[in-house]
Write a protein that holds these residues in place. Structure first.
Motif, PDB file in Angstrom:
ATOM      1  N   THR A  31     118.587 122.521 -49.295  1.00  0.00           N
ATOM      2  CA  THR A  31     119.699 121.810 -49.578  1.00  0.00           C
ATOM      3  C   THR A  31     121.242 122.357 -49.178  1.00  0.00           C
ATOM      4  N   GLU A  32     120.933 123.609 -49.513  1.00  0.00           N
ATOM      5  CA  GLU A  32     122.619 123.564 -49.158  1.00  0.00           C
ATOM      6  C   GLU A  32     122.820 124.087 -48.224  1.00  0.00           C
ATOM      7  N   LYS A  33     121.713 124.723 -46.577  1.00  0.00           N
ATOM      8  CA  LYS A  33     122.371 124.410 -45.423  1.00  0.00           C
ATOM      9  C   LYS A  33     122.811 122.821 -45.211  1.00  0.00           C
ATOM     10  N   GLU A  34     122.033 122.236 -45.500  1.00  0.00           N
ATOM     11  CA  GLU A  34     122.319 121.069 -44.878  1.00  0.00           C
ATOM     12  C   GLU A  34     123.828 120.125 -45.165  1.00  0.00           C
ATOM     13  N   ARG A  35     124.518 120.483 -46.213  1.00  0.00           N
ATOM     14  CA  ARG A  35     125.428 119.919 -47.319  1.00  0.00           C
ATOM     15  C   ARG A  35     126.730 121.407 -46.571  1.00  0.00           C
ATOM     16  N   TRP A  36     126.683 121.985 -46.352  1.00  0.00           N
ATOM     17  CA  TRP A  36     127.173 123.253 -45.512  1.00  0.00           C
ATOM     18  C   TRP A  36     127.445 122.885 -44.099  1.00  0.00           C
ATOM     19  N   LYS A  37     126.354 122.022 -43.373  1.00  0.00           N
ATOM     20  CA  LYS A  37     126.289 121.706 -42.232  1.00  0.00           C
ATOM     21  C   LYS A  37     126.905 120.672 -42.143  1.00  0.00           C
TER      22      LYS A  37
END
Length: 466
Positions: A450-456
């Motif tokens: 979830t955090e990786k997708e938000r960061w991207k």
């Protein structure tokens, strides 16, 4: 690790006590709450109770309560017109020959009422028509005693000075309150960190107190009532800010700015050791705010440190001595309708009453909670009773809460102001929520999908801006 505070449990409406007693057909229910003042009455009766005579003058508490709450039923300019008309009619001031002995008994009381009104609610006199009413009624009694004319001139001069001072509000600082989104962290050469401006937590707590008291000074008591007057009562039952609550709204914006400033300062450093140092610095600032009695800055700091972009920095928090922070969190815990905070606030209020120094007089409440308390008081009790009478008992409680706040905001700040620090607090760039998340992810990499997708997504949207 700090825990994220929930705003849904900020206030328990049921904690404000029972609803008022059902009225009888008479002018009041139960015993009078002030000397001669009914707990409920028609608006006409309450207005008459405000008007002085040769041998009567209303209690100070009644004057404040009625002038504060009456704007829910009648415009201040109309109220003043009716009061002046009643004075002229009852004292026969429209007669060609006046009873000078009678006027000399009545005149000082009228001047005292007008002085209290203009001193506490100066914004009620911003329109020329209201000044006209003052000059008209005073012009009628002036021939009986020349001192009346002189005192009226002094009253108008003081009113003019108050209105001029209130016109120099904090609005000029609001331009810096809007968060900005950085594409990336700004270069160190152009970004100044707070610790570079002020490295002493005690000094910063004192400067925050300066800012709080300066902003509070501009909030008029009437703004607490006008904040809950609907612009369109047919369209909404929710409270809203109006153009008459600019200073109150500016103060709420200041709280939000301080939250984001704290979070920005923590997320900005590249190294976790530096971030931990900033966290510990703000913990010490918050503790000193608590000791001073500055609960609004205290809550803003805790809220900023509890924002998700900050609380997720596990490696940073692992290097922080959190015991002091948890104690502060406990003091501002929303559990039990902020029971711990309310106990501390009562302690600070008692200290203020028995103060031996100006520092001990400082009480700056957690403002958003004060607003919510007043909102639920307003929502929980009707303005009028079923027989159409004004529920004056409700407005006595409202006046009690607002009056206490007015006493606190008038305290002179005992700390010497440092313009460089207060300027930084007002103007330093702050991240938006998206900017905070991006800075947080760049400081400590995303840990889950979830955090990786938000960061991207954030990198794509922010870096794609022109």
């Amino acid at each position: 690790m700090p825990r994220t505070l929930s705003t849904s449990d900020m206030v328990t409406p049921g904690s404000l006590g029972p609803s008022p007693t059902e009225p009888t057909d008479g002018e009041q229910i139960g015993q009078p709450l002030l000397d001669g003042a009914p707990s409920s009455a028609s608006l006409d009766t309450l207005i008459q109770h405000l008007v002085p005579t040769t041998d009567y003058y209303p209690e100070k508490a009644y004057i404040f309560t009625f002038l504060l709450s009456s704007r829910l039923f009648i415009e201040p300019r109309e109220l003043l017109a009716r009061v002046c008309h009643l004075c002229i009619e009852q004292q026969q001031l429209d007669q060609p020959v006046l009873d000078k002995a009678r006027v000399r008994k009545f005149g000082p009381k009228l001047l005292q009422l007008l002085a209290e009104w203009t001193e506490t609610f100066p914004r009620d006199f911003q329109e020329e028509s209201t000044i006209g009413h003052l000059k008209d009624v005073m012009g009628r009694i002036a021939p009986c005693d020349e001192t009346y004319r002189k005192r009226m001139q002094q009253l108008l001069q003081a009113l003019h000075q108050k209105l001029a001072a209130q016109g120099q509000g904090p609005e000029d600082l609001l331009g810096a309150d809007k968060p900005i989104s950085y594409r990336t962290k700004p270069p160190a050469s152009i970004h100044r960190e707070l610790l570079g401006v002020c490295s002493d937590p005690y000094t910063l707590a004192q400067q925050l107190t300066h800012v709080e008291l300066e902003r509070l000074r501009h909030i008029g008591p009437e703004e607490f009532v006008q904040a809950f007057v609907n612009k369109d009562p047919l369209a909404s039952t929710k409270p809203c800010f109006s153009d008459k609550t600019n200073n109150l709204e500016a103060y709420v914006k200041w709280f939000n700015r301080l939250c984001y400033l704290v979070a920005t300062e923590i997320c900005m450093p590249a190294k976790k050791k530096q971030r931990a140092q900033v966290v510990e610095f703000f913990i010490d600032v918050a503790r000193e705010c608590f000791n001073i009695g500055n609960f609004n800055s205290l809550m803003a700091i805790i809220s900023g440190m509890n924002m998700s972009p900050v609380s997720r920095l596990k490696k940073t928090w692992a290097k922080v001595k959190t015991a002091k922070f948890f104690i502060l969190e406990h003091q501002m815990d929303p559990t039990g309708n902020f029971c711990n905070y309310r106990t501390a606030l009562r302690g600070a209020a008692h200290r203020s009453l028995t103060a031996h120094s100006s520092r001990e007089k400082i009480v700056i409440p957690f403002f958003s909670l004060l607003i919510k308390d007043i909102y639920f008081l307003n929502e929980g009790c009707a303005n009028r009773l079923p027989n159409g009478h004004v529920n004056f008992e409700k407005f006595l409680e409202l006046a009690k809460q607002v009056g206490e706040f007015i006493t606190w905001k008038q305290v002179e700040c005992p700390f010497e102001q440092d313009p460089s620090i207060t300027h930084y607090l007002h103007t330093a760039p702050i991240f938006s929520e998206d900017g905070l998340y991006l800075a947080s992810y760049e400081s400590e990499s995303p840990e889950n999908q979830t955090e990786k997708e938000r960061w991207k997504s954030l990198r794509s949207s922010i870096l794609g801006k022109t």
